[in-house]
Design a protein around this motif. Structure first.
Motif, PDB file in Angstrom:
ATOM      1  N   PRO A  87       2.096  15.040  -1.961  1.00 48.29           N
ATOM      2  CA  PRO A  87       1.152  14.808  -2.259  1.00 48.29           C
ATOM      3  C   PRO A  87       0.625  13.113  -1.587  1.00 48.29           C
ATOM      4  N   GLU A  88       0.018  13.076  -1.131  1.00 47.24           N
ATOM      5  CA  GLU A  88      -1.298  11.699  -0.571  1.00 47.24           C
ATOM      6  C   GLU A  88      -2.120  10.944  -1.370  1.00 47.24           C
ATOM      7  N   ASP A  89      -2.734  11.384  -1.624  1.00 48.10           N
ATOM      8  CA  ASP A  89      -3.742  10.230  -2.564  1.00 48.10           C
ATOM      9  C   ASP A  89      -3.357  10.734  -4.428  1.00 48.10           C
ATOM     10  N   PHE A  90      -2.927   9.819  -5.127  1.00 46.25           N
ATOM     11  CA  PHE A  90      -2.710   9.952  -7.124  1.00 46.25           C
ATOM     12  C   PHE A  90      -3.412   8.216  -7.329  1.00 46.25           C
ATOM     13  N   ARG A  91      -4.694   8.987  -8.319  1.00 48.09           N
ATOM     14  CA  ARG A  91      -5.490   8.090  -8.450  1.00 48.09           C
ATOM     15  C   ARG A  91      -5.995   7.759 -10.262  1.00 48.09           C
ATOM     16  N   PHE A  92      -5.441   6.865 -10.586  1.00 50.31           N
ATOM     17  CA  PHE A  92      -5.176   7.508 -12.319  1.00 50.31           C
ATOM     18  C   PHE A  92      -6.458   5.952 -12.897  1.00 50.31           C
ATOM     19  N   ASP A 110       7.537  10.453   3.243  1.00 48.70           N
ATOM     20  CA  ASP A 110       9.295  10.342   3.208  1.00 48.70           C
ATOM     21  C   ASP A 110       8.681   9.945   1.231  1.00 48.70           C
ATOM     22  N   GLY A 111       7.887   9.819   0.508  1.00 50.27           N
ATOM     23  CA  GLY A 111       7.476   9.651  -0.487  1.00 50.27           C
ATOM     24  C   GLY A 111       6.519   7.894  -0.974  1.00 50.27           C
ATOM     25  N   VAL A 139       6.912  12.819  -6.789  1.00 49.73           N
ATOM     26  CA  VAL A 139       5.517  13.091  -6.542  1.00 49.73           C
ATOM     27  C   VAL A 139       5.321  12.215  -8.215  1.00 49.73           C
ATOM     28  N   ASP A 140       3.538  12.440  -8.198  1.00 51.15           N
ATOM     29  CA  ASP A 140       2.883  12.180  -8.646  1.00 51.15           C
ATOM     30  C   ASP A 140       3.231  13.004 -10.017  1.00 51.15           C
ATOM     31  N   PRO A 141       2.220  12.332 -11.378  1.00 48.38           N
ATOM     32  CA  PRO A 141       2.569  13.685 -12.573  1.00 48.38           C
ATOM     33  C   PRO A 141       1.989  14.822 -12.026  1.00 48.38           C
TER      34      PRO A 141
END
Length: 265
Positions: A87-92, A110-111, A139-141
């Motif tokens: 993952p690189e980018d997560f938006r909620f 690394d996270g 990882v994100d959901p």
């Protein structure tokens, strides 16, 4: 052409030697219910190439005759390295009758590297603290869904995923429960995995958390699409304090590089 829920998932594309995370575009629509009463919709969309992915969800819930409403939109993007998602980018972003908010996360090799949670809140004194070590190799959901569903393995069960959702670090462990017929489809069989939730950090050790961690009632039924190296969640059940919640597949459309997967009505 589209794959409709209630129809066998027959892959018309030829099998190829492909990485564990298989290229495909998926659009799936689900209904959310509680104790048999419809609450809302869950829509999932993924675009996975051989080197990168974009995952989107749109959830809308209405309860108490419309007095309470909740809407959430999520997007996750990343790359595929060593046959695994990075993952690189997560938006909620969410809005409800009570309050609005957002979570954004940036990932490195690394996270987790950056995190923003709005609105800001003061953690309860009994919250299990997060450390930098907890946020490595997570990882994100949405990326967790990619890990579970895109694979050439014979079953989705037997895998464990380290997840961070912006507040809580937990493990999801899928264990084989049984095989069962898919309702309304002659000869169609689903593989049911029991989901073991293990909180690690960032959570409060409340009775609700303890019950969820010890529950044997969280299950996901998967329909296999071997030629696309996909495992489509057909349904999910989750026990709650208010009763049993369900998410059930209504329709799905799958597109692979060599053509589209379809079933004729």
């Amino acid at each position: 052409m589209a794959l409709a829920a209630g129809l066998p998932l027959r892959a018309e594309a030829q099998q190829q030697s492909a990485p564990a995370i298989s290229p495909a575009k998926v659009q799936a629509a689900y209904k959310i219910s509680l104790n048999g009463f419809e609450l809302g919709d869950f829509n999932f969309k993924s675009n996975v190439s051989r080197t990168s992915y974009t995952l989107d969800t749109d959830v809308q819930i209405s309860a108490l005759l419309g007095v309470f409403k909740w809407k959430g939109v999520t997007r996750s993007t990343g790359t595929l390295s060593a046959k695994a998602p990075k993952p690189e980018d997560f938006r909620f972003n969410y809005e409800s009758s009570v309050r609005n908010g957002s979570i954004s996360m940036g990932f490195g090799q690394d996270g987790l590297e950056t995190l923003s949670v709005l609105p800001t809140t003061i953690e309860a004194a009994d919250t299990v603290p997060l450390t930098r070590a907890h946020l490595k190799n997570v990882v994100d959901p949405l990326s967790a869904i990619l890990v579970i569903t895109h694979s050439s393995a014979a079953t989705p069960c037997g895998r464990k995923v380290a997840v961070f959702d912006g507040k809580q670090r937990f493990d999801i462990d899928l264990r084989f429960a049984r095989k069962e017929a898919v309702a309304g489809i002659e000869g169609e069989t689903a593989i049911v995995c029991r989901v073991k939730y293990t909180p690690i950090a960032g959570y409060r050790p409340t009775e609700e958390t303890r019950e969820l961690a010890t529950s044997n009632g969280i299950e996901i039924a998967f329909r296999m699409v071997p030629s696309a190296k996909l495992m489509i969640p057909q349904s999910m059940t989750l026990p709650t304090a208010a009763g049993q919640a369900r998410i059930d597949l209504q329709s799905v459309n799958i597109e692979v590089p060599n053509g589209q997967l379809a079933s004729a009505q």
